[in-house]
Design an enzyme around this catalytic site. Structure first.
Site, PDB file in Angstrom:
ATOM      1  CB  CYS A  46      -4.653 -39.022 -17.353  1.00 52.29           C
ATOM      2  SG  CYS A  46      -5.634 -39.009 -18.867  1.00 52.29           S
ATOM      3  CB  ALA A  89       0.056 -53.970 -29.979  1.00 51.88           C
ATOM      4  CB  CYS A  91      -9.652 -38.349 -18.465  1.00 53.32           C
ATOM      5  SG  CYS A  91      -9.288 -39.860 -19.374  1.00 53.32           S
ATOM      6  CB  CYS A 118      -8.390 -42.967 -20.081  1.00 57.06           C
ATOM      7  SG  CYS A 118      -6.666 -42.535 -19.984  1.00 57.06           S
ATOM      8  CG  ASN A 135      -7.891 -49.375 -18.697  1.00 52.20           C
ATOM      9  OD1 ASN A 135      -8.729 -50.088 -18.167  1.00 52.20           O
ATOM     10  ND2 ASN A 135      -6.605 -49.464 -18.417  1.00 52.20           N
ATOM     11  CD  GLU A 141     -10.582 -41.721 -16.257  1.00 54.81           C
ATOM     12  OE1 GLU A 141     -10.270 -42.673 -17.008  1.00 54.81           O
ATOM     13  OE2 GLU A 141      -9.774 -41.207 -15.478  1.00 54.81           O
TER      14      GLU A 141
HETATM   15  N1  THU Z   1      -5.856 -44.938 -17.341  1.00 55.77           N
HETATM   16  C1  THU Z   1      -7.204 -44.687 -17.353  1.00 55.77           C
HETATM   17  O1  THU Z   1      -7.994 -45.453 -17.916  1.00 55.77           O
HETATM   18  N2  THU Z   1      -7.633 -43.549 -16.737  1.00 55.77           N
HETATM   19  C2  THU Z   1      -6.822 -42.663 -16.101  1.00 55.77           C
HETATM   20  O2  THU Z   1      -7.285 -41.615 -15.682  1.00 55.77           O
HETATM   21  C3  THU Z   1      -5.419 -42.972 -15.895  1.00 55.77           C
HETATM   22  C4  THU Z   1      -4.884 -44.078 -16.716  1.00 55.77           C
HETATM   23  C5  THU Z   1      -5.378 -46.141 -18.030  1.00 55.77           C
HETATM   24  C6  THU Z   1      -4.573 -45.876 -19.259  1.00 55.77           C
HETATM   25  C7  THU Z   1      -3.765 -47.149 -19.359  1.00 55.77           C
HETATM   26  O3  THU Z   1      -4.550 -48.113 -20.055  1.00 55.77           O
HETATM   27  C8  THU Z   1      -3.583 -47.602 -17.933  1.00 55.77           C
HETATM   28  O4  THU Z   1      -4.531 -46.879 -17.170  1.00 55.77           O
HETATM   29  C9  THU Z   1      -2.208 -47.338 -17.364  1.00 55.77           C
HETATM   30  O5  THU Z   1      -1.855 -46.010 -17.516  1.00 55.77           O
END
Ligand code: THU
Length: 161
Positions: A113, A68, A116, A75, A64, A77
């Site tokens: 999420c 800011a 993704c 994300c 991820n 994925e």
């Molecule tokens: N996040 C991911 O990278 N993948 C997911 O499937 C869920 C959430 C990241 C987004 C953000 O940078 C952090 O996790 C907190 O939500």
């Protein structure tokens, strides 16, 4: 007439621990864990790593990338999937796994999420993407198709007349 209640069934395989996974998956999980380490997550302190394997055996990692201006981040994925598709546009994604390091610096699992999952649907047009998800308890859930994670999904067919 009254509506009919229907149901859908989603099958997946549960593995009790990392040691129960096949060598192939163990390797990919290790790559996802490596990817976590270099995530850029100064705002959430939740570091996510993803690793995917293409049909030619290439492994692509992503993590991820926060910002800011929060919505400008992405994300793990999607970083991995978009990297794969930009560098290997003709290669199918065979499998993907995801893991995380939480804000207490503990290794944990993560469920992808909706955004993704939607991108996984896009890349599942001509092939199945296997998805391995680590749970909070340290078990692993293997889905034979990313489409199982998005029942009733929106896809290209919805755009066609
Ligand atoms: N996040 C991911 O990278 N993948 C997911 O499937 C869920 C959430 C990241 C987004 C953000 O940078 C952090 O996790 C907190 O939500």
């Amino acid at each position: 007439m009254a509506g009919k209640t229907k149901s859908i069934n989603i099958n997946y395989t549960e593995y009790e621990s990392f040691d129960d996974l096949t060598q192939d998956w163990q390797n990919l999980v290790k790559k996802a864990e490596e990817a976590c380490e270099t995530a850029y997550a100064p705002y959430s302190n939740f570091k996510v790593g993803a690793a995917l394997e293409l049909e030619n055996g290439t492994i692509i990692k992503g993590n991820n990338q926060e910002n800011a201006a929060y919505p400008s981040g992405l994300c793990a994925e999607r970083v991995a999937l978009f990297t794969a598709h930009s560098q290997y546009p003709d290669q199918k994604v065979k499998k993907i796994t995801i893991c995380a390091i939480n804000n207490e610096n503990k290794k944990t699992g993560v469920s992808p999420c909706g955004g993704c999952r939607q991108v996984m649907v896009e890349f599942s047009k001509n092939n199945n993407i296997e998805v391995l998800l680590k749970t909070k308890e340290g078990k692993f859930h293997l889905f034979t198709s990313a489409l199982d994670l998005v029942p009733f999904n929106f896809n290209k067919k919805n755009l066609d007349g």
